[in-house]
Design an enzyme around this catalytic site. Structure first.
Site, PDB file in Angstrom:
ATOM      1  N   TRP A   1     -21.448 -11.640 -15.464  1.00  0.00           N
ATOM      2  CA  TRP A   1     -21.796 -10.536 -14.561  1.00  0.00           C
ATOM      3  C   TRP A   1     -20.879  -9.403 -14.979  1.00  0.00           C
ATOM      4  O   TRP A   1     -19.664  -9.469 -14.811  1.00  0.00           O
ATOM      5  CB  TRP A   1     -21.546 -10.946 -13.114  1.00  0.00           C
TER       6      TRP A   1
ATOM      7  N   GLU B   1     -32.231  -7.364  -1.365  1.00  0.00           N
ATOM      8  CA  GLU B   1     -31.655  -8.154  -2.455  1.00  0.00           C
ATOM      9  C   GLU B   1     -32.705  -8.676  -3.415  1.00  0.00           C
ATOM     10  O   GLU B   1     -32.520  -8.633  -4.618  1.00  0.00           O
ATOM     11  CB  GLU B   1     -30.937  -9.391  -1.884  1.00  0.00           C
TER      12      GLU B   1
ATOM     13  N   CYS C   1     -19.649 -14.383 -12.920  1.00  0.00           N
ATOM     14  CA  CYS C   1     -19.369 -15.048 -14.179  1.00  0.00           C
ATOM     15  C   CYS C   1     -19.180 -16.560 -13.967  1.00  0.00           C
ATOM     16  O   CYS C   1     -18.456 -16.976 -13.074  1.00  0.00           O
ATOM     17  CB  CYS C   1     -18.151 -14.520 -14.920  1.00  0.00           C
TER      18      CYS C   1
ATOM     19  N   HIS D   1     -31.950   7.599  18.561  1.00  0.00           N
ATOM     20  CA  HIS D   1     -30.866   8.550  18.299  1.00  0.00           C
ATOM     21  C   HIS D   1     -30.905   9.089  16.866  1.00  0.00           C
ATOM     22  O   HIS D   1     -29.915   9.631  16.393  1.00  0.00           O
ATOM     23  CB  HIS D   1     -29.519   7.891  18.592  1.00  0.00           C
TER      24      HIS D   1
ATOM     25  N   GLU E   1     -29.721  -8.806   8.674  1.00  0.00           N
ATOM     26  CA  GLU E   1     -29.834  -9.862   7.665  1.00  0.00           C
ATOM     27  C   GLU E   1     -31.245  -9.874   7.050  1.00  0.00           C
ATOM     28  O   GLU E   1     -31.395 -10.043   5.839  1.00  0.00           O
ATOM     29  CB  GLU E   1     -29.485 -11.224   8.301  1.00  0.00           C
TER      30      GLU E   1
ATOM     31  N   ASN F   1     -13.458 -14.784 -16.460  1.00  0.00           N
ATOM     32  CA  ASN F   1     -14.084 -14.313 -15.229  1.00  0.00           C
ATOM     33  C   ASN F   1     -13.019 -13.548 -14.460  1.00  0.00           C
ATOM     34  O   ASN F   1     -11.938 -14.080 -14.218  1.00  0.00           O
ATOM     35  CB  ASN F   1     -14.569 -15.519 -14.405  1.00  0.00           C
ATOM     36  N   GLY F   2     -13.313 -12.299 -14.082  1.00  0.00           N
ATOM     37  CA  GLY F   2     -12.334 -11.518 -13.322  1.00  0.00           C
ATOM     38  C   GLY F   2     -12.111 -10.168 -13.962  1.00  0.00           C
ATOM     39  O   GLY F   2     -12.916  -9.712 -14.778  1.00  0.00           O
TER      40      GLY F   2
ATOM     41  N   LYS G   1     -23.733 -14.434  -7.336  1.00  0.00           N
ATOM     42  CA  LYS G   1     -23.597 -15.242  -6.126  1.00  0.00           C
ATOM     43  C   LYS G   1     -22.236 -15.073  -5.458  1.00  0.00           C
ATOM     44  O   LYS G   1     -22.144 -14.876  -4.264  1.00  0.00           O
ATOM     45  CB  LYS G   1     -23.838 -16.715  -6.477  1.00  0.00           C
TER      46      LYS G   1
ATOM     47  N   ARG H   1     -24.255 -17.383 -11.006  1.00  0.00           N
ATOM     48  CA  ARG H   1     -23.032 -16.587 -10.857  1.00  0.00           C
ATOM     49  C   ARG H   1     -23.085 -15.275 -11.637  1.00  0.00           C
ATOM     50  O   ARG H   1     -22.236 -14.405 -11.447  1.00  0.00           O
ATOM     51  CB  ARG H   1     -21.825 -17.398 -11.330  1.00  0.00           C
TER      52      ARG H   1
ATOM     53  N   LYS I   1     -31.972  -9.323   3.037  1.00  0.00           N
ATOM     54  CA  LYS I   1     -32.741 -10.261   2.198  1.00  0.00           C
ATOM     55  C   LYS I   1     -33.794  -9.504   1.404  1.00  0.00           C
ATOM     56  O   LYS I   1     -33.990  -9.741   0.217  1.00  0.00           O
ATOM     57  CB  LYS I   1     -33.438 -11.346   3.044  1.00  0.00           C
TER      58      LYS I   1
HETATM   59  C1  AGP Z   1     -26.143 -12.766   0.708  1.00  0.00           C
HETATM   60  O1  AGP Z   1     -27.498 -12.950   0.528  1.00  0.00           O
HETATM   61  C2  AGP Z   1     -25.431 -12.123  -0.378  1.00  0.00           C
HETATM   62  N1  AGP Z   1     -25.763 -12.568  -1.650  1.00  0.00           N
HETATM   63  C3  AGP Z   1     -24.052 -11.608  -0.129  1.00  0.00           C
HETATM   64  O2  AGP Z   1     -24.170 -10.583   0.813  1.00  0.00           O
HETATM   65  C4  AGP Z   1     -22.951 -12.586   0.337  1.00  0.00           C
HETATM   66  O3  AGP Z   1     -23.237 -13.024   1.626  1.00  0.00           O
HETATM   67  C5  AGP Z   1     -21.580 -11.891   0.275  1.00  0.00           C
HETATM   68  O4  AGP Z   1     -21.321 -11.521  -1.044  1.00  0.00           O
HETATM   69  C6  AGP Z   1     -20.472 -12.743   0.819  1.00  0.00           C
HETATM   70  O5  AGP Z   1     -20.324 -13.925   0.087  1.00  0.00           O
HETATM   71  P1  AGP Z   1     -19.461 -15.135   0.620  1.00  0.00           P
HETATM   72  O6  AGP Z   1     -20.100 -15.612   1.881  1.00  0.00           O
HETATM   73  O7  AGP Z   1     -19.531 -16.147  -0.474  1.00  0.00           O
HETATM   74  O8  AGP Z   1     -18.082 -14.623   0.870  1.00  0.00           O
END
Ligand code: AGP
Length: 614
Positions: free
Chosen positions: A75, A491, A2, A507, A484, A101-102, A609, A27, A488
């Site tokens: 969000w 996501e 948000c 395994h 990672e 927000n929250g 984000k 956000r 990506k």
């Molecule tokens: C990464 O591509 C993500 N969008 C997500 O995993 C992010 O790294 C995670 O939410 C942690 O966020 P932060 O680093 O702002 O704490």
């Protein structure tokens, strides 16, 4: 999670607020809305979906002129992402408009009480009850600031709230607890935003607010109090980046722009880290040498991409300092009753500095008397503020939801931390630390080399448009890189993707391998250890079962050639630093594949984000 904007001043509030929402849309983008105060009434508009839907609505049905307004990009947590649940929400008599927000944790009780008193609540949100509660207060005769203070005293959970009162046209009041809010300080105008991007084109002077504060902005003033009305000080600071950092700069996506910014970001994160005598210095860190000598265990807590940075950090810290390191998902950390004491250093890694899981984890660590060091990219955010020490990553604003330069600069900060502790504890000789620093300082040039080969990676990505599943393999520091790379792809391309430690495949997961399955392999540099050879064994095992291997291997590695269906070359760097170069082709691969699939790379579905709810 948000985005929130507030404005009071001589400009058209609608324009300022909508522009702010555009910069905060990363956000959350389930819905967007604005509310303005005009002619003793609240004029509002809100629409499900991206901000573009709201803009169309405003073009079709413009709101009246006003210099006071609030806005929200959502969000969704409570209630589906539709028009009715979109913010702003209004009180019973449409006198108060409010965005949030929250999560209000005691909302069910509060809602039941309001309904028992005859209030009709239109939405499923926890926010609407707050709008009703604030309106009840102003209707009783107090001003909006007092009303907000009183209501905050009964709310539980995490919240940033921003409100306007139709009968008090030159005032916007906000409150924060465990959720981000900054004030933008202008001349004859003032701003509120979830982060400074909301108002960066108007002012770079900002005010950081503490926990449990209420802030009132008017054209000429900013007043901050606690929830009981006692004045408190905010902390003024100047934002060291400008509007151009928040623009796409000719790229199709922020994510692509941020991938290409990585040489600069890594260089900036390394800047000024050595004294004239050549010693490593971490000025902002705030831990004394004695405190560092005291450390006998490190626990790294983080989420998502930041967690993978923590996994790489474990290899570096243990290797250079010989201090044992545990890496833990922040959402799990405090629920396992971790063993902590004053000689445990807890390192919280967070790009945003606002991730609720990580914030709660550091609070737990501090109750156990551990020292907390934050590695963070966002100046003035909550996690570094609540930590004993901080290393800022200097990546500049990261707007693409998928983290890229945030990750690479977190790695840099982790290496710096490891080397600094090694320097203080004397676990490595000065010339060795010096040598690693020189290798790190060469990394921006190496990343440039990888980026110069982007077209080859894009071609590979486009070849995989019909693929339903992709695996990633790595070993040692390449294992978190594989994780990672897979994250990506999940996501932004919405593909099934999984990262594995290459040695673990046999395994169980090798049963997933079938004819034509693409597997991206992060091949360790050749060295004295057996890593490289063992990786080749793993690659042979999957090729024997029909997998198509795309290998990322260092220049000059001819041994890998017979085992690679496609080969992407990496600059030669030591194994511990290889994540800094090996991650980049995986970012490019995901970005291009998602683009070819027609997805919105910067605003992937269901994500936000910064995740400010637990
Ligand atoms: C990464 O591509 C993500 N969008 C997500 O995993 C992010 O790294 C995670 O939410 C942690 O966020 P932060 O680093 O702002 O704490």
């Amino acid at each position: 999670m948000c985005g929130i904007v507030g404005y009071v001043g001589p400009q058209q509030a609608q324009d300022v607020v909508v522009e702010g929402l555009r910069r905060l849309e990363y956000r959350g983008y389930d819905s967007a809305g604005v509310a303005l105060v005009s002619g003793g009434a609240i004029a509002d508009a809100k629409k499900a979906g991206k901000l573009a839907n709201l803009e169309k609505e405003l073009a079709d049905r413009p709101l009246p002129a006003s210099g006071t307004g609030i806005g929200h990009t959502r969000w969704a947590t409570h209630g589906a992402p539709n028009d009715v649940n979109a913010h702003p929400h209004l009180g019973h008599d449409r006198r108060v408009g409010l965005v949030h927000n929250g999560i209000i944790e005691n909302f069910a009780d509060l809602r039941a009480r309001l309904e028992a008193d005859g209030h009709v609540l239109l939405s499923e949100t926890d926010t609407e009850i707050v709008a009703h509660l604030v309106e009840l207060q102003v209707a009783s005769g107090v001003d909006l600031t007092t009303a907000m203070q009183r209501v905050c005293q009964v709310l539980e959970g995490a919240f940033t709230l921003v409100a306007v009162d139709a009968e008090d046209p030159d005032r916007v009041v906000a409150a924060r607890r465990n959720s981000p809010l900054v004030v933008g300080l202008g001349e004859g105008e003032n701003f509120l935003g979830s982060d400074v991007a909301a108002f960066i084109e108007h002012t770079r002077d900002a005010l950081e607010l503490g926990q449990d504060t209420v802030v009132t902005i008017t054209r000429d003033g900013v007043e901050v109090t606690d929830f009981h009305g006692a004045p408190v000080e905010g902390t003024r600071y100047h934002v060291d980046w400008d509007l151009s950092a928040a623009e796409k700069d000719g790229h199709d996506w922020f994510m692509r722009k941020e991938i290409f910014e990585q040489p600069r970001a890594v260089a900036d994160s390394l800047l000024g880290r050595r004294s004239q005598a050549g010693l490593l210095q971490l000025d902002e860190m705030r831990l004394s040498d004695d405190e560092i000598r005291d450390i006998d265990k490190v626990i790294i807590i983080a989420a998502g991409t930041s967690f993978y940075a923590g996994m790489v950090a474990k290899y570096a810290i243990e290797h250079w300092t010989r201090i044992p390191v545990e890496v833990e998902l922040s959402s799990e950390f405090r629920y396992r009753d971790p063993i902590l004491d004053h000689s445990t250093l807890v390192v919280a890694i967070s790009q945003s500095g606002e991730t609720a899981d990580t914030l709660q984890a550091i609070r737990h660590a501090r109750t156990q008397r551990s020292r907390v060091l934050a590695i963070c990219n966002t100046n003035g955010s909550t996690i570094p503020r609540e930590s004993d020490a901080v290393i800022y990553t200097h990546a500049g604003p990261e707007i693409g939801v998928a983290s890229t330069k945030g990750f690479l600069t977190q790695l840099v900060a982790c290496y710096l931390l490891a080397l600094y502790v090694a320097q203080v504890k004397g676990t490595r000789y000065g010339d060795e630390i010096d040598e690693v620093m020189r290798q790190l300082e060469a990394i921006p040039g190496h990343i440039e080399t990888v980026l110069a080969g982007a077209e080859q990676v894009y071609d590979l990505a486009r070849e995989h448009v019909g693929t339903r599943s992709v695996l990633f393999l790595g070993r040692h520091a390449g294992y978190p890189v594989a994780l990672e790379g897979a994250l990506k792809l999940k996501e932004i391309a919405y593909l099934h993707a999984e990262g594995f430690a290459a040695g673990e495949l046999k395994h169980g997961p090798i049963a997933l391998v079938e004819e034509g399955l693409p597997i991206l392999c992060v091949v360790p540099p050749r060295g004295r250890d057996q890593l490289h050879e063992k990786m080749i064994s793993g690659i042979q095992e999957v090729r024997a079962r029909g997998a198509r291997t795309i290998c990322l291997a260092e220049e000059g590695d001819t041994r890998i050639e017979p085992y690679a269906d496609a080969l992407v070359r990496l600059p030669r760097v030591p194994v511990l630093l290889q994540p800094l170069v090996a991650t980049v082709p995986l970012q490019l691969f995901a970005c291009e594949l998602a683009t070819a699939l027609g997805h919105d790379v910067d605003q992937p579905r269901n994500l936000a984000k910064s995740v400010t709810v637990e």
